[in-house]
Design an enzyme around this catalytic site. Structure first.
Site, PDB file in Angstrom:
ATOM      1  N   ASP A 153      52.507  49.091 115.489  1.00 28.47           N
ATOM      2  CA  ASP A 153      52.147  48.158 114.422  1.00 28.47           C
ATOM      3  C   ASP A 153      50.975  48.787 113.648  1.00 28.47           C
ATOM      4  O   ASP A 153      49.805  48.600 113.987  1.00 28.47           O
ATOM      5  CB  ASP A 153      51.751  46.816 115.048  1.00 28.47           C
ATOM      6  CG  ASP A 153      51.350  45.781 114.012  1.00 28.47           C
ATOM      7  OD1 ASP A 153      51.092  46.159 112.855  1.00 28.47           O
ATOM      8  OD2 ASP A 153      51.281  44.594 114.374  1.00 28.47           O
ATOM      9  N   GLU A 209      53.230  62.706 102.542  1.00 22.06           N
ATOM     10  CA  GLU A 209      52.175  63.578 101.999  1.00 22.06           C
ATOM     11  C   GLU A 209      52.220  64.923 102.728  1.00 22.06           C
ATOM     12  O   GLU A 209      51.777  65.018 103.874  1.00 22.06           O
ATOM     13  CB  GLU A 209      50.818  62.882 102.189  1.00 22.06           C
ATOM     14  CG  GLU A 209      49.717  63.464 101.350  1.00 22.06           C
ATOM     15  CD  GLU A 209      48.398  62.676 101.468  1.00 22.06           C
ATOM     16  OE1 GLU A 209      48.436  61.460 101.717  1.00 22.06           O
ATOM     17  OE2 GLU A 209      47.352  63.314 101.298  1.00 22.06           O
ATOM     18  N   HIS A 256      44.865  71.835  99.945  1.00 20.75           N
ATOM     19  CA  HIS A 256      45.551  70.627 100.357  1.00 20.75           C
ATOM     20  C   HIS A 256      46.636  70.189  99.364  1.00 20.75           C
ATOM     21  O   HIS A 256      47.799  70.101  99.701  1.00 20.75           O
ATOM     22  CB  HIS A 256      44.436  69.575 100.379  1.00 20.75           C
ATOM     23  CG  HIS A 256      44.537  68.567 101.458  1.00 20.75           C
ATOM     24  ND1 HIS A 256      44.432  68.872 102.780  1.00 20.75           N
ATOM     25  CD2 HIS A 256      44.684  67.231 101.369  1.00 20.75           C
ATOM     26  CE1 HIS A 256      44.515  67.753 103.479  1.00 20.75           C
ATOM     27  NE2 HIS A 256      44.669  66.744 102.647  1.00 20.75           N
ATOM     28  N   LYS A 292      40.097  57.244 105.177  1.00 18.83           N
ATOM     29  CA  LYS A 292      41.515  57.286 104.773  1.00 18.83           C
ATOM     30  C   LYS A 292      42.144  58.583 105.284  1.00 18.83           C
ATOM     31  O   LYS A 292      43.296  58.613 105.723  1.00 18.83           O
ATOM     32  CB  LYS A 292      41.613  57.179 103.239  1.00 18.83           C
ATOM     33  CG  LYS A 292      43.032  57.023 102.712  1.00 18.83           C
ATOM     34  CD  LYS A 292      43.727  58.342 102.391  1.00 18.83           C
ATOM     35  CE  LYS A 292      45.118  58.120 101.805  1.00 18.83           C
ATOM     36  NZ  LYS A 292      45.827  59.375 101.530  1.00 18.83           N
TER      37      LYS A 292
HETATM   38  C1  MEV Z   1      43.962  62.689 100.982  1.00 19.94           C
HETATM   39  O1  MEV Z   1      45.138  61.980 101.338  1.00 19.94           O
HETATM   40  C2  MEV Z   1      42.923  62.564 102.045  1.00 19.94           C
HETATM   41  C3  MEV Z   1      41.552  63.107 101.706  1.00 19.94           C
HETATM   42  O2  MEV Z   1      41.063  62.540 100.512  1.00 19.94           O
HETATM   43  C4  MEV Z   1      40.619  62.785 102.862  1.00 19.94           C
HETATM   44  C5  MEV Z   1      39.185  63.121 102.603  1.00 19.94           C
HETATM   45  O3  MEV Z   1      38.732  63.112 101.440  1.00 19.94           O
HETATM   46  O4  MEV Z   1      38.458  63.324 103.604  1.00 19.94           O
HETATM   47  C6  MEV Z   1      41.621  64.608 101.482  1.00 19.94           C
END
Ligand code: MEV
Length: 365
Positions: free
Chosen positions: A260, A61, A356, A244
């Site tokens: 791990d 990513e 992003h 995430k």
């Molecule tokens: C994308 O891989 C991660 C995000 O969705 C994290 C977030 O929303 O805080 C941009």
């Protein structure tokens, strides 16, 4: 299947060439046909506890690397992140079953013989006690229906300790078969560590004076970050995505270090849900004209272990400038916090698609 030209030829690009590295993988895993590669990017400099680290990050990513680099410039300008980590403790669970009526006396007997059991565990893995760690406490859990669960607490020192702790747990399981095998309704259960990570917490903190924040009005930016944090606190659906984003950085940094990442993820998402619903692992709040970010998370990591035989892993430790178990935890947790800031910054300013994700678009045009 052995690793050879014939078995990997069919797979072409999937398996990659057979070279020294894949021969090593053949010894590390089973049915090896090659190696799976990921793009490796660099966080070019992040100051953690007043030391600058470069961090190798493996991820497909692109926005992850871009966002964390952009964030690091800002964090470094205020002196960097302050991080700390606990001395690691891992727990094992040894489970068996007896008739419910026998649970109280079995439990009492186990606790009465506690120090002997701790001794049995340590004898099964003298290496760890030799290094100053080892089993040091034993507790019981009786979750009902005849289950007896013995928890063994182990100081794993610089290791992640899965093998050591599982060896100890199985040695105790043997002792329990011998000593409680005659108890009414006895059924042998299992012996395994738990990936619950409350004994392996790390913390990272950044304080950003309003005047250092992006945009024309630092206080307004600080307020928006606080709002993003509160949203994650109030909405479990948002918390899971917020977390995430943290793991985007954590896993990318942990992979080249041979960690791990499944254990790391299991403990992280467990910690996020322990209070009965999904909560964000980081918090952003304003105080005294500053935006403050904190992340406390389990970092189930190892500084020593078989994985270090991989030359790429060794190179990553050198590249990242990680010289101890503590530094390893500091780096992983700090990258998580910086990654989180980068994501929230994009979301609360230009939006994810413009900033992003446009990097994604560029990649696949
Ligand atoms: C994308 O891989 C991660 C995000 O969705 C994290 C977030 O929303 O805080 C941009």
């Amino acid at each position: 299947m052995a690793l050879n030209e014939e078995s990997s030829a069919d797979l072409g690009l999937l398996a990659g060439p057979i070279d020294e590295e894949t021969a090593l993988f053949d010894r590390m895993s089973e049915n090896v046909i090659g190696a799976w590669r990921l793009p490796l990017g660099v966080l070019t400099g992040i100051v953690i506890n007043r030391r600058e680290h470069r961090i190798a990050m493996a991820t497909e990513e692109p926005s992850v690397i871009a966002a964390v680099n952009r964030t690091a410039v800002l964090f470094n300008a205020v002196g960097g992140i302050h991080a700390e980590a606990d001395e690691p403790v891992t727990r094992a669970q040894i489970m068996f079953r007896v008739e419910e009526d026998s649970v109280p006396w079995v439990r009492e007997e186990i606790l009465r013989r506690k120090s002997r059991y701790i001794g049995i565990a340590n004898q099964s893995n003298p290496g760890l006690t030799g290094a100053g760690g080892g089993a040091f406490e034993l507790e019981t859990e009786t979750p009902g229906d005849g289950f007896v669960v013995v928890r063994l607490l182990v100081r794993t020192m610089d290791a992640m300790g899965a093998n050591a702790v599982n060896t100890m747990a199985e040695a105790l399981q043997q002792a329990f078969v011998q000593e409680y095998g005659d108890a009414p309704g006895y059924e042998r259960g299992m012996a395994i560590l738990t990936n619950e990570g409350s004994g392996r917490l790390a913390r990272a903190r950044i304080e950003l004076p309003f005047e250092m924040l992006p945009g024309e009005d630092g206080a307004a930016f600080g307020h928006r970050m606080e709002m993003a944090s509160e949203f994650a606190l109030r909405s479990p659906d948002r918390a899971v995505t917020h977390n995430k984003g943290i793991m985007n950085g954590v896993i990318a940094a942990a992979l080249p270090l041979g960690q791990d990442t499944r254990a790391m993820s299991a403990s992280f998402f467990d910690a996020a849900c322990r209070q009965g619903r999904h909560l964000p692992m980081s918090r952003w709040f304003t105080q005294n004209e500053r935006l403050i970010g904190v992340l406390e998370m389990p970092v189930v990591a190892g500084y020593v272990g078989g994985f270090r035989h991989h030359p790429g892993v060794e190179a990553a430790f050198v590249f990242d400038g990680i010289r101890s178990y503590q530094e390893l935890c500091h780096v992983i947790c700090s990258v998580g916090l910086a990654q989180n800031f980068g994501a929230l910054r994009a979301l609360m300013t230009e939006g994810i698609q413009a900033g992003h994700m446009s990097l994604h678009a560029r990649k696949y045009r």
